[in-house]
Design a protein around this motif. Sequence first.
Motif, PDB file in Angstrom:
ATOM      1  N   ALA A  21       0.844  -1.197   0.000  1.00  0.00           N
ATOM      2  CA  ALA A  21       0.000   0.000   0.000  1.00  0.00           C
ATOM      3  C   ALA A  21       0.873   1.238   0.000  1.00  0.00           C
ATOM      4  O   ALA A  21       2.052   1.199   0.370  1.00  0.00           O
ATOM      5  N   ARG A  22       0.277   2.333  -0.407  1.00  0.00           N
ATOM      6  CA  ARG A  22       0.871   3.641  -0.169  1.00  0.00           C
ATOM      7  C   ARG A  22       0.422   4.042   1.225  1.00  0.00           C
ATOM      8  O   ARG A  22      -0.779   4.172   1.491  1.00  0.00           O
ATOM      9  N   VAL A  23       1.384   4.236   2.137  1.00  0.00           N
ATOM     10  CA  VAL A  23       1.027   4.497   3.531  1.00  0.00           C
ATOM     11  C   VAL A  23       0.824   5.980   3.753  1.00  0.00           C
ATOM     12  O   VAL A  23       1.307   6.817   2.997  1.00  0.00           O
TER      13      VAL A  23
ATOM     14  N   ALA B 260      -2.576   9.688  -5.922  1.00  0.00           N
ATOM     15  CA  ALA B 260      -1.611   8.595  -5.768  1.00  0.00           C
ATOM     16  C   ALA B 260      -2.131   7.546  -4.789  1.00  0.00           C
ATOM     17  O   ALA B 260      -1.985   6.339  -5.019  1.00  0.00           O
ATOM     18  N   PHE B 261      -2.745   7.985  -3.685  1.00  0.00           N
ATOM     19  CA  PHE B 261      -3.349   7.044  -2.739  1.00  0.00           C
ATOM     20  C   PHE B 261      -4.427   6.219  -3.435  1.00  0.00           C
ATOM     21  O   PHE B 261      -4.492   5.002  -3.267  1.00  0.00           O
ATOM     22  N   HIS B 262      -5.271   6.887  -4.197  1.00  0.00           N
ATOM     23  CA  HIS B 262      -6.358   6.176  -4.888  1.00  0.00           C
ATOM     24  C   HIS B 262      -5.796   5.183  -5.903  1.00  0.00           C
ATOM     25  O   HIS B 262      -6.279   4.045  -5.999  1.00  0.00           O
ATOM     26  N   ARG B 263      -4.782   5.599  -6.647  1.00  0.00           N
ATOM     27  CA  ARG B 263      -4.226   4.738  -7.699  1.00  0.00           C
ATOM     28  C   ARG B 263      -3.671   3.446  -7.104  1.00  0.00           C
ATOM     29  O   ARG B 263      -3.920   2.355  -7.637  1.00  0.00           O
ATOM     30  N   VAL B 264      -2.923   3.551  -6.007  1.00  0.00           N
ATOM     31  CA  VAL B 264      -2.293   2.369  -5.412  1.00  0.00           C
ATOM     32  C   VAL B 264      -3.265   1.595  -4.528  1.00  0.00           C
ATOM     33  O   VAL B 264      -3.468   0.388  -4.701  1.00  0.00           O
TER      34      VAL B 264
ATOM     35  N   ARG C  68     -15.629   6.948   8.811  1.00  0.00           N
ATOM     36  CA  ARG C  68     -15.411   8.387   8.687  1.00  0.00           C
ATOM     37  C   ARG C  68     -13.922   8.640   8.460  1.00  0.00           C
ATOM     38  O   ARG C  68     -13.255   9.261   9.288  1.00  0.00           O
ATOM     39  N   PRO C  69     -13.381   8.174   7.337  1.00  0.00           N
ATOM     40  CA  PRO C  69     -11.951   8.390   7.092  1.00  0.00           C
ATOM     41  C   PRO C  69     -11.638   9.878   6.963  1.00  0.00           C
ATOM     42  O   PRO C  69     -12.337  10.609   6.258  1.00  0.00           O
TER      43      PRO C  69
ATOM     44  N   SER D 299      -8.850   6.116   0.762  1.00  0.00           N
ATOM     45  CA  SER D 299      -8.487   5.140  -0.272  1.00  0.00           C
ATOM     46  C   SER D 299      -8.694   3.708   0.212  1.00  0.00           C
ATOM     47  O   SER D 299      -9.098   2.830  -0.558  1.00  0.00           O
ATOM     48  N   LYS D 300      -8.429   3.461   1.486  1.00  0.00           N
ATOM     49  CA  LYS D 300      -8.656   2.122   2.040  1.00  0.00           C
ATOM     50  C   LYS D 300     -10.158   1.806   2.108  1.00  0.00           C
ATOM     51  O   LYS D 300     -10.581   0.681   1.817  1.00  0.00           O
TER      52      LYS D 300
END
Length: 317
Positions: free
Chosen positions: A66-68, A81-85, A127-128, A135-136
Amino acid sequence: MKVLVTGAGGFVGKGLVPYLERQGHTVVRALRMAKEDNEVGIGDIGPDTDWRVALGGVEAVVHLAARVHVMQAEDLSSQQAFHRVNTAGTLNLARQAASAGVRRLVFLSSVKVLGEEGVLTAASIPRPADAYGQSKWAAEQGLHTVATNTGLEVVILRPPLIYGPGVGANFARLMHWVRCGVPLPLGGVRNRRSLLALGNLVDAVEWVLRHPAAAGRTYLLSDGEDVSTPDLIRHLAHALGRSARLLTVPPFLLLGLGKLLGRRAEIHRLLGSLVVDASAIRAELGWSPPFTLAAGLDDLVAREGEMERSHSCHPIS
């Protein structure tokens, strides 16, 4: 069972792969670049990644890569970038796994899907608060759709902060400060936080790989012992054979200092509460964490002891 582990070279992967092998599983290690015969290089993870070579003959997948999340402010490009990975890359893997005949996929998500503080339970509404959590959460929703459309058995695990050999970031800094006897102004903090030992996480992963009732379920994980930040420091000091040097400073002053130094979010994590109710996996699957908090910290210190002693007590950023 033949298991593909993505992110096999990361913090969790380095703990999980040998554990699965000790339990009798055959592990395919997926890394960005392969360096050894038992590794498969897949390049960057995204919506176009080709997983076919890695998935050959695999019965289950554990998706750790994952992108952390990062502390810096997020701009549009980092959110993408978070969404892509984490989202598109995860769903691409799931669809290819289903096409390859993989039976089960275990996805390492995060409690950040549910928020940053408070008491989090299986009934909590997601509620991210940042791009990582968002993204998670999007990946979780997409995985359920893939499961419905293909029959792939998806299991989602939401851990809190994980500690163990190789841990970095804030936990590594805290260990460094305690080992070096740095006075810490956290004696007045009255919070509660749930943690998860790496040994407990890898045991839970192996458990849900095998358990028939885990299919389609989402589970929160924790050690089952909620501690305040001062108590965590005392536990660390005991494991390290040091004295806990705690100073009592009003939390509002610490938050103000954190804002001045540009580290308000980091300070807030030390002061705030985040409690995870992990009772569902215990009740439904009969899993219980093999390590207590004290045992998990003792294991961490014992396995990193030589490395720690080789480092001088200079300031770290």
